[in-house]
Write an enzyme that holds these catalytic residues in place. Structure first.
Site, PDB file in Angstrom:
ATOM      1  N   LYS A 121     -80.246  51.298 -13.778  1.00  0.00           N
ATOM      2  CA  LYS A 121     -81.156  52.349 -13.308  1.00  0.00           C
ATOM      3  C   LYS A 121     -80.398  53.518 -12.670  1.00  0.00           C
ATOM      4  O   LYS A 121     -80.971  54.586 -12.471  1.00  0.00           O
ATOM      5  CB  LYS A 121     -82.172  51.783 -12.316  1.00  0.00           C
ATOM      6  CG  LYS A 121     -81.616  51.367 -10.971  1.00  0.00           C
ATOM      7  CD  LYS A 121     -82.745  50.945 -10.048  1.00  0.00           C
ATOM      8  CE  LYS A 121     -82.239  50.586  -8.658  1.00  0.00           C
ATOM      9  NZ  LYS A 121     -83.340  50.251  -7.725  1.00  0.00           N
ATOM     10  N   ASP A 122     -79.106  53.328 -12.347  1.00  0.00           N
ATOM     11  CA  ASP A 122     -78.304  54.401 -11.749  1.00  0.00           C
ATOM     12  C   ASP A 122     -77.648  55.298 -12.790  1.00  0.00           C
ATOM     13  O   ASP A 122     -77.065  56.325 -12.433  1.00  0.00           O
ATOM     14  CB  ASP A 122     -77.207  53.815 -10.853  1.00  0.00           C
ATOM     15  CG  ASP A 122     -77.758  53.145  -9.608  1.00  0.00           C
ATOM     16  OD1 ASP A 122     -78.882  53.487  -9.209  1.00  0.00           O
ATOM     17  OD2 ASP A 122     -77.059  52.287  -9.055  1.00  0.00           O
ATOM     18  N   ARG A 176     -90.454  57.677  -6.833  1.00  0.00           N
ATOM     19  CA  ARG A 176     -91.300  56.796  -7.649  1.00  0.00           C
ATOM     20  C   ARG A 176     -92.105  55.843  -6.775  1.00  0.00           C
ATOM     21  O   ARG A 176     -93.326  55.697  -6.944  1.00  0.00           O
ATOM     22  CB  ARG A 176     -90.413  56.012  -8.632  1.00  0.00           C
ATOM     23  CG  ARG A 176     -91.147  54.908  -9.396  1.00  0.00           C
ATOM     24  CD  ARG A 176     -90.168  54.049 -10.188  1.00  0.00           C
ATOM     25  NE  ARG A 176     -89.205  53.386  -9.324  1.00  0.00           N
ATOM     26  CZ  ARG A 176     -89.412  52.232  -8.696  1.00  0.00           C
ATOM     27  NH1 ARG A 176     -90.577  51.602  -8.826  1.00  0.00           N
ATOM     28  NH2 ARG A 176     -88.468  51.688  -7.955  1.00  0.00           N
ATOM     29  N   ARG A 177     -91.433  55.200  -5.835  1.00  0.00           N
ATOM     30  CA  ARG A 177     -92.130  54.270  -4.950  1.00  0.00           C
ATOM     31  C   ARG A 177     -93.099  55.016  -4.028  1.00  0.00           C
ATOM     32  O   ARG A 177     -94.230  54.589  -3.800  1.00  0.00           O
ATOM     33  CB  ARG A 177     -91.111  53.479  -4.124  1.00  0.00           C
ATOM     34  CG  ARG A 177     -90.309  52.483  -4.935  1.00  0.00           C
ATOM     35  CD  ARG A 177     -89.099  51.976  -4.179  1.00  0.00           C
ATOM     36  NE  ARG A 177     -88.383  50.928  -4.913  1.00  0.00           N
ATOM     37  CZ  ARG A 177     -87.117  50.614  -4.733  1.00  0.00           C
ATOM     38  NH1 ARG A 177     -86.394  51.282  -3.835  1.00  0.00           N
ATOM     39  NH2 ARG A 177     -86.559  49.655  -5.429  1.00  0.00           N
ATOM     40  N   ARG A 194     -81.689  55.612   3.333  1.00  0.00           N
ATOM     41  CA  ARG A 194     -80.717  55.330   2.291  1.00  0.00           C
ATOM     42  C   ARG A 194     -79.636  54.413   2.831  1.00  0.00           C
ATOM     43  O   ARG A 194     -79.591  54.101   4.005  1.00  0.00           O
ATOM     44  CB  ARG A 194     -80.119  56.637   1.757  1.00  0.00           C
ATOM     45  CG  ARG A 194     -81.125  57.512   0.997  1.00  0.00           C
ATOM     46  CD  ARG A 194     -80.442  58.588   0.201  1.00  0.00           C
ATOM     47  NE  ARG A 194     -79.400  58.012  -0.646  1.00  0.00           N
ATOM     48  CZ  ARG A 194     -78.263  58.635  -0.936  1.00  0.00           C
ATOM     49  NH1 ARG A 194     -78.008  59.845  -0.431  1.00  0.00           N
ATOM     50  NH2 ARG A 194     -77.370  58.065  -1.709  1.00  0.00           N
ATOM     51  N   ARG A 200     -80.146  49.138   5.107  1.00  0.00           N
ATOM     52  CA  ARG A 200     -81.586  49.423   5.167  1.00  0.00           C
ATOM     53  C   ARG A 200     -82.334  48.348   5.953  1.00  0.00           C
ATOM     54  O   ARG A 200     -83.230  48.657   6.742  1.00  0.00           O
ATOM     55  CB  ARG A 200     -82.153  49.534   3.748  1.00  0.00           C
ATOM     56  CG  ARG A 200     -81.574  50.689   2.951  1.00  0.00           C
ATOM     57  CD  ARG A 200     -82.319  50.872   1.658  1.00  0.00           C
ATOM     58  NE  ARG A 200     -81.495  51.532   0.654  1.00  0.00           N
ATOM     59  CZ  ARG A 200     -81.932  51.938  -0.524  1.00  0.00           C
ATOM     60  NH1 ARG A 200     -83.195  51.746  -0.853  1.00  0.00           N
ATOM     61  NH2 ARG A 200     -81.132  52.519  -1.383  1.00  0.00           N
ATOM     62  N   CYS A 287     -84.905  64.848 -10.741  1.00  0.00           N
ATOM     63  CA  CYS A 287     -84.772  63.711  -9.843  1.00  0.00           C
ATOM     64  C   CYS A 287     -85.930  63.659  -8.845  1.00  0.00           C
ATOM     65  O   CYS A 287     -86.115  62.674  -8.149  1.00  0.00           O
ATOM     66  CB  CYS A 287     -83.435  63.785  -9.102  1.00  0.00           C
ATOM     67  SG  CYS A 287     -82.785  62.193  -8.567  1.00  0.00           S
TER      68      CYS A 287
END
Length: 357
Positions: A121-122, A176-177, A194, A200, A287
């Site tokens: 996904k990166d 997205r979240r 981040r 986190r 993005c």
């Protein structure tokens, strides 16, 4: 701890052949100035999760080629990426997509490393010229996990956000979240959070926010699955394209290494990754554009052909618009399915969603 890769492919003649040829060539070049094949230099981010993924992959690779392991065939190169260096700003503000792969791919293109291991996904939607995605490994659980702060507890598994009080602060760096949560709970507040997984979780424990979200795959690979307060169904939170899949990139002209990696490729991971990345390529959002993509192979019934089911999502960052659709077809048509679904979502979404702001 759960294995990063639930199962491994059987040894293949191609893999064994490459290993044998590597050993023979190494003997020939030993003590001479000619090009040395080994060790193969693998590039990776230096985060705990990236290292777990890389080392699990190399363990799997050498399990079937003891000669490679015994020769010390692999040399790990940790590379500090822009995405890791800058933690106080959103990725969109410091260069957008691919910031966890940029420096790694520069090293690969320059020949400083031979291949690179990534969280899929990166990766950029379109890889830099001369580089290819040579291998995708079996997908871990692709779902997102909601992690609640020490003062909160799950209340209703069928309503996962009910544990969050009115106006709760969610630490999150993913549009997205954020968009999917705000679409259901517009009262929630969001703050930038981040860093690696442990960072986190430490900030959450320190009450810098009321909750956060993480990929369940990362928690599982780090042996921390129990930290998930609630696991969100893909019907509630559509995952990121490629989430839970490890991908390996190489130089396009490195045929020998591509052959070795193709021998351990997971067919299902390649099919779903192809569909999800084709969806991303068609949408080509910035993005700042909330985009979700999740494909899975539907278990086949005796006598029937396998089906690939792809769900795609486009939204506004504030959750005021959200469009979710699905498509199904043959796994062999994965790229076409992703493109068609992307075209459909783009056609029925406001144009401003895809603009750089």
């Amino acid at each position: 701890m759960d294995s990063a890769y639930p199962s491994s492919p059987a040894p293949s003649p191609a893999l064994q052949k490459v290993a044998a040829e590597a050993a023979a060539r190494q003997k020939k070049t030993s003590g001479h100035a000619s090009r040395r094949l080994l060790p193969l230099r693998v590039g990776t981010r230096g985060s705990p999760l990236a290292l777990v993924q890389t080392r699990a992959f190399l363990t799997m690779l050498t399990r079937f080629c003891p000669v490679l392991r015994d020769m010390g065939a692999f040399q790990e190169h940790q590379i500090n990426t822009t995405g890791d260096q800058v933690q106080n700003r959103r990725l969109a503000e410091i260069g957008g997509k691919g910031l966890f792969a940029k420096e790694i791919h520069e090293a690969l293109s320059d020949g400083r490393i031979d291949f690179a291991v990534h969280s899929l996904k990166d990766l950029e939607t379109t890889l830099p010229p001369g580089l290819v995605l040579a291998c995708t490994l079996r997908r871990e659980d692709a779902r997102d996990a909601l992690i609640l702060g020490p003062n909160l507890a799950p209340t209703d598994p069928d309503d996962p956000y009910s544990a969050l009080p009115e106006g709760a602060l969610v630490g999150c760096a993913s549009v997205r979240r954020q968009a999917q949560m705000l679409h259901v709970r517009p009262d929630l507040k969001f703050g930038l959070l981040r860093g690696n997984v442990q960072t986190r979780l430490d900030k959450l424990a320190g009450r810098q926010c009321d909750a956060t979200l993480l990929a369940l795959a990362g928690l599982r690979r780090l042996g921390m699955a129990e930290r998930a307060s609630l696991v969100l169904s893909p019907t509630v939170m559509v995952p990121a394209a490629g989430q839970g899949i490890v991908g390996v990139t190489v130089r396009e002209d490195d045929i020998e290494l591509r052959e070795l990696l193709a021998a351990i490729e997971d067919y299902e991971a390649r099919a779903v990754a192809t569909a999800e990345r084709a969806l991303l390529a068609e949408l080509d959002g910035s993005c700042r554009t909330p985009i979700g993509g999740y494909a899975q192979l539907i278990p086949v019934v005796a006598g029937e052909e396998p089906k690939l089911h792809l769900t795609g999502l486009v939204a506004r960052e504030d959750g005021s618009f959200l469009l979710k659709r699905a498509i199904s077809g043959s796994p062999e048509d994965a790229a076409r399915l992703g493109k068609e679904l992307g075209e459909s979502l783009r056609a029925d979404s406001p144009a401003d969603i895809f603009e750089d702001k």
